[in-house]
Enzyme design. Structure first.
Site, PDB file in Angstrom:
ATOM      1  N   ARG A   1     -44.116 -38.004  67.425  1.00 33.35           N
ATOM      2  CA  ARG A   1     -42.971 -37.381  67.328  1.00 33.35           C
ATOM      3  C   ARG A   1     -42.150 -37.376  65.880  1.00 33.35           C
ATOM      4  O   ARG A   1     -41.101 -37.298  65.802  1.00 33.35           O
ATOM      5  CB  ARG A   1     -41.937 -37.261  68.384  1.00 33.35           C
ATOM      6  CG  ARG A   1     -42.219 -37.454  69.766  1.00 33.35           C
ATOM      7  CD  ARG A   1     -42.884 -35.952  70.332  1.00 33.35           C
ATOM      8  NE  ARG A   1     -43.360 -35.877  71.613  1.00 33.35           N
ATOM      9  CZ  ARG A   1     -44.488 -36.149  72.031  1.00 33.35           C
ATOM     10  NH1 ARG A   1     -45.553 -36.221  70.789  1.00 33.35           N
ATOM     11  NH2 ARG A   1     -45.021 -36.149  72.934  1.00 33.35           N
TER      12      ARG A   1
ATOM     13  N   SER B   1     -38.543 -34.219  77.372  1.00 33.68           N
ATOM     14  CA  SER B   1     -37.927 -35.460  77.391  1.00 33.68           C
ATOM     15  C   SER B   1     -36.863 -35.492  76.542  1.00 33.68           C
ATOM     16  O   SER B   1     -36.822 -35.100  75.369  1.00 33.68           O
ATOM     17  CB  SER B   1     -39.090 -36.247  76.701  1.00 33.68           C
ATOM     18  OG  SER B   1     -40.337 -36.211  77.687  1.00 33.68           O
TER      19      SER B   1
ATOM     20  N   GLU C   1     -35.306 -37.801  71.703  1.00 29.20           N
ATOM     21  CA  GLU C   1     -36.224 -36.884  71.171  1.00 29.20           C
ATOM     22  C   GLU C   1     -35.727 -35.637  70.893  1.00 29.20           C
ATOM     23  O   GLU C   1     -36.107 -34.925  70.052  1.00 29.20           O
ATOM     24  CB  GLU C   1     -37.395 -37.022  72.421  1.00 29.20           C
ATOM     25  CG  GLU C   1     -38.652 -35.873  71.658  1.00 29.20           C
ATOM     26  CD  GLU C   1     -39.847 -36.264  72.648  1.00 29.20           C
ATOM     27  OE1 GLU C   1     -40.045 -37.319  72.887  1.00 29.20           O
ATOM     28  OE2 GLU C   1     -40.539 -35.201  72.811  1.00 29.20           O
TER      29      GLU C   1
HETATM   30  C1  LIG Z   1     -40.209 -28.099  80.092  1.00 27.41           C
HETATM   31  C2  LIG Z   1     -40.503 -28.730  78.968  1.00 27.41           C
HETATM   32  C3  LIG Z   1     -41.661 -29.607  78.461  1.00 27.41           C
HETATM   33  C4  LIG Z   1     -41.926 -29.926  77.292  1.00 27.41           C
HETATM   34  N1  LIG Z   1     -43.053 -30.804  76.973  1.00 27.41           N
HETATM   35  C5  LIG Z   1     -43.178 -31.409  75.803  1.00 27.41           C
HETATM   36  C6  LIG Z   1     -44.291 -32.056  75.400  1.00 27.41           C
HETATM   37  O1  LIG Z   1     -45.139 -32.328  76.263  1.00 27.41           O
HETATM   38  N2  LIG Z   1     -44.560 -32.696  74.162  1.00 27.41           N
HETATM   39  C7  LIG Z   1     -43.569 -32.347  73.170  1.00 27.41           C
HETATM   40  O2  LIG Z   1     -43.855 -32.779  72.083  1.00 27.41           O
HETATM   41  N3  LIG Z   1     -42.481 -31.542  73.478  1.00 27.41           N
HETATM   42  C8  LIG Z   1     -42.184 -31.073  74.612  1.00 27.41           C
HETATM   43  N4  LIG Z   1     -41.017 -30.447  74.758  1.00 27.41           N
HETATM   44  C9  LIG Z   1     -40.116 -30.123  73.817  1.00 27.41           C
HETATM   45  C10 LIG Z   1     -40.293 -28.854  72.872  1.00 27.41           C
HETATM   46  O3  LIG Z   1     -41.113 -27.687  73.566  1.00 27.41           O
HETATM   47  C11 LIG Z   1     -41.202 -29.090  71.559  1.00 27.41           C
HETATM   48  O4  LIG Z   1     -40.336 -30.090  70.925  1.00 27.41           O
HETATM   49  C12 LIG Z   1     -41.275 -27.652  70.868  1.00 27.41           C
HETATM   50  O5  LIG Z   1     -42.105 -28.146  69.808  1.00 27.41           O
HETATM   51  C13 LIG Z   1     -40.113 -27.308  70.101  1.00 27.41           C
HETATM   52  O6  LIG Z   1     -40.418 -26.021  69.592  1.00 27.41           O
HETATM   53  P1  LIG Z   1     -39.107 -24.867  69.640  1.00 27.41           P
HETATM   54  O7  LIG Z   1     -39.661 -23.746  68.916  1.00 27.41           O
HETATM   55  O8  LIG Z   1     -38.501 -24.567  71.005  1.00 27.41           O
HETATM   56  O9  LIG Z   1     -38.064 -25.714  68.519  1.00 27.41           O
HETATM   57  P2  LIG Z   1     -36.706 -25.436  68.669  1.00 27.41           P
HETATM   58  O10 LIG Z   1     -36.023 -26.241  70.184  1.00 27.41           O
HETATM   59  O11 LIG Z   1     -36.091 -24.226  68.523  1.00 27.41           O
HETATM   60  O12 LIG Z   1     -36.002 -26.479  67.543  1.00 27.41           O
HETATM   61  C14 LIG Z   1     -36.354 -28.063  67.522  1.00 27.41           C
HETATM   62  C15 LIG Z   1     -36.286 -28.545  66.280  1.00 27.41           C
HETATM   63  O13 LIG Z   1     -37.325 -28.062  65.416  1.00 27.41           O
HETATM   64  C16 LIG Z   1     -36.389 -27.412  64.136  1.00 27.41           C
HETATM   65  N5  LIG Z   1     -37.181 -26.026  63.888  1.00 27.41           N
HETATM   66  C17 LIG Z   1     -37.831 -25.108  64.657  1.00 27.41           C
HETATM   67  N6  LIG Z   1     -38.372 -24.372  64.133  1.00 27.41           N
HETATM   68  C18 LIG Z   1     -38.439 -24.643  62.885  1.00 27.41           C
HETATM   69  C19 LIG Z   1     -39.112 -24.173  61.707  1.00 27.41           C
HETATM   70  N7  LIG Z   1     -39.946 -22.896  61.794  1.00 27.41           N
HETATM   71  N8  LIG Z   1     -38.807 -24.852  60.640  1.00 27.41           N
HETATM   72  C20 LIG Z   1     -38.302 -25.900  60.542  1.00 27.41           C
HETATM   73  N9  LIG Z   1     -37.555 -26.271  61.492  1.00 27.41           N
HETATM   74  C21 LIG Z   1     -37.690 -25.765  62.831  1.00 27.41           C
HETATM   75  C22 LIG Z   1     -35.072 -26.817  64.745  1.00 27.41           C
HETATM   76  O14 LIG Z   1     -34.260 -26.607  63.466  1.00 27.41           O
HETATM   77  C23 LIG Z   1     -34.845 -27.930  65.607  1.00 27.41           C
HETATM   78  O15 LIG Z   1     -34.273 -29.064  64.939  1.00 27.41           O
HETATM   79  C24 LIG Z   1     -40.898 -29.591  76.335  1.00 27.41           C
HETATM   80  C25 LIG Z   1     -39.831 -28.958  76.419  1.00 27.41           C
HETATM   81  C26 LIG Z   1     -39.719 -28.415  77.715  1.00 27.41           C
HETATM   82  C27 LIG Z   1     -38.420 -27.492  78.080  1.00 27.41           C
END
Ligand SMILES: Cc1cc2nc3c(=O)[nH]c(=O)nc-3n(C[C@H](O)[C@H](O)[C@H](O)COP(=O)(O)OP(=O)(O)OC[C@H]3O[C@@H](n4cnc5c(N)ncnc54)[C@H](O)[C@@H]3O)c2cc1C
Length: 310
Positions: free
Chosen positions: A172, A223, A299
């Site tokens: 992570r 998480s 996280e």
């Molecule tokens: C039900 C559920 C299950 C999940 N399971 C997992 C899992 O198994 N493993 C895991 O690792 N995560 C998991 N996650 C967490 C999440 O989905 C991941 O961390 C995912 O990668 C976040 O992507 P996002 O586009 O939603 O980011 P966002 O939530 O929109 O942003 C998260 C962070 O990333 C930054 N960010 C987003 N896009 C960019 C970009 N283009 N450039 C720079 N920074 C950026 C944002 O500024 C912020 O700080 C889960 C979440 C949920 C709701």
């Protein structure tokens, strides 16, 4: 500062003022962002980010809001969503080029359907490619940066390609966090029919496990805490197992609760505020520190909070 007229004149996509972040996060929590920008395309996005930087206004890119807790008072500055502007991908033989706003579950599904291995275990992660790279998201032994060959970022107003060997990554963790990620290139593994069949079984089992072990019917952000490093955690338990052992499953503050299904997930039962979630975070940290001597680290990303609690 920047006037709304100037912003609307410079950006072709949508510019909203005082947009509720509740609508844009999977937690369904959060106050208003001063500026919410949904650019039309990559050039438009780069122009928006550069303009905010030139005016000294805080600006962050975000994808599907699936790893975020936004403060009840909202976010000062701008949030720029990537899903439309950077939402395209191409697959040519085993090489994938994906914009940062591409849905990770979609890309995992499409690549596996073409017998390409490397993303298939990430299908249950409901974020974008950019959000996943920013924290090196992973599941079931696969991490996105394992598949990535290069990442394109926006630096000083210009796109720059960063090769894999310039990027430090771990559990992570990605050294590009904090940069504006525009997209990535990936070289996936061509699977034989036998390999594909074997992986299909594992992939289906992982998705099935997720469906029963996570509270998918409630708004959440996955998480809340990272699993502590083994050298800092003699118990060997995961963050969720430690919170469970403290008897905190089902514990509620306002409209937020520690999930009964998965103790490392906090759910919004309908009217939760970010402050309710923060109380549960503090409570879980205190109990785990007392019982296990372990300091849990977040996280999920906190937005709009002056100082993280961890
Ligand atoms: C039900 C559920 C299950 C999940 N399971 C997992 C899992 O198994 N493993 C895991 O690792 N995560 C998991 N996650 C967490 C999440 O989905 C991941 O961390 C995912 O990668 C976040 O992507 P996002 O586009 O939603 O980011 P966002 O939530 O929109 O942003 C998260 C962070 O990333 C930054 N960010 C987003 N896009 C960019 C970009 N283009 N450039 C720079 N920074 C950026 C944002 O500024 C912020 O700080 C889960 C979440 C949920 C709701």
């Amino acid at each position: 500062m920047i006037s709304t007229e100037e912003l609307r004149g410079a950006i072709k996509g949508q510019v909203l003022l005082g947009e509720s972040m509740k609508e844009h996060t999977t937690m369904k929590i959060g106050g208003f962002a001063d500026f919410y920008v949904d650019p039309l395309d990559k050039d438009d996005l780069c122009r928006a980010v550069t303009l905010f930087a030139q005016r000294g206004l805080p600006c962050l890119l975000f994808g599907r809001g699936s790893n975020l807790l936004v403060h009840d008072e909202g976010i000062r500055g701008a949030v720029v969503v990537t899903t439309r502007a950077l939402g395209n991908y191409t697959i040519s033989k085993n090489v994938v080029t994906a914009g940062a706003g591409v849905s990770l579950p979609l890309l995992a599904e499409k690549t596996f359907a073409r017998s390409l291995g490397g993303l298939e275990m990430l299908q249950g992660i409901p974020g974008t490619v950019g959000g996943a790279i920013a924290i090196n998201a992973g599941a079931n032994g696969q991490e996105i940066l394992d598949a990535v060959s290069w990442v394109e970022i926006l630096e000083g107003g210009k796109p720059r390609v960063v090769s894999k060997d310039e990027i430090a990554a771990g559990y992570r963790y990605c050294s590009l966090e904090g940069h504006a990620i525009l997209g990535a290139g990936m070289k996936l593994q061509k699977l034989s029919a036998t390999e594909r069949e074997k992986i299909e079984v594992l992939r289906a089992a992982a998705l099935q496990k997720r469906a029963v072990s996570q509270p998918l019917s409630w708004p959440n952000a996955g998480s809340v805490f990272r699993n502590p490093a083994p050298e800092e955690n003699p118990s060997g338990l995961s963050a969720g197992q430690m919170i469970d052992a403290c008897g905190l499953k089902g514990f509620q503050r306002g409209g937020a609760a520690i999930s009964e299904t998965h103790a490392n997930i906090i759910i919004n039962k309908g009217s939760a505020k970010a402050s309710d979630v923060m109380e549960l975070i503090t409570l879980a940290k205190e109990h785990v520190r007392k019982m296990f001597g372990v300091c849990l680290e977040l996280e999920i990303k906190l937005l709009g909070f002056e100082k993280a609690c961890c």
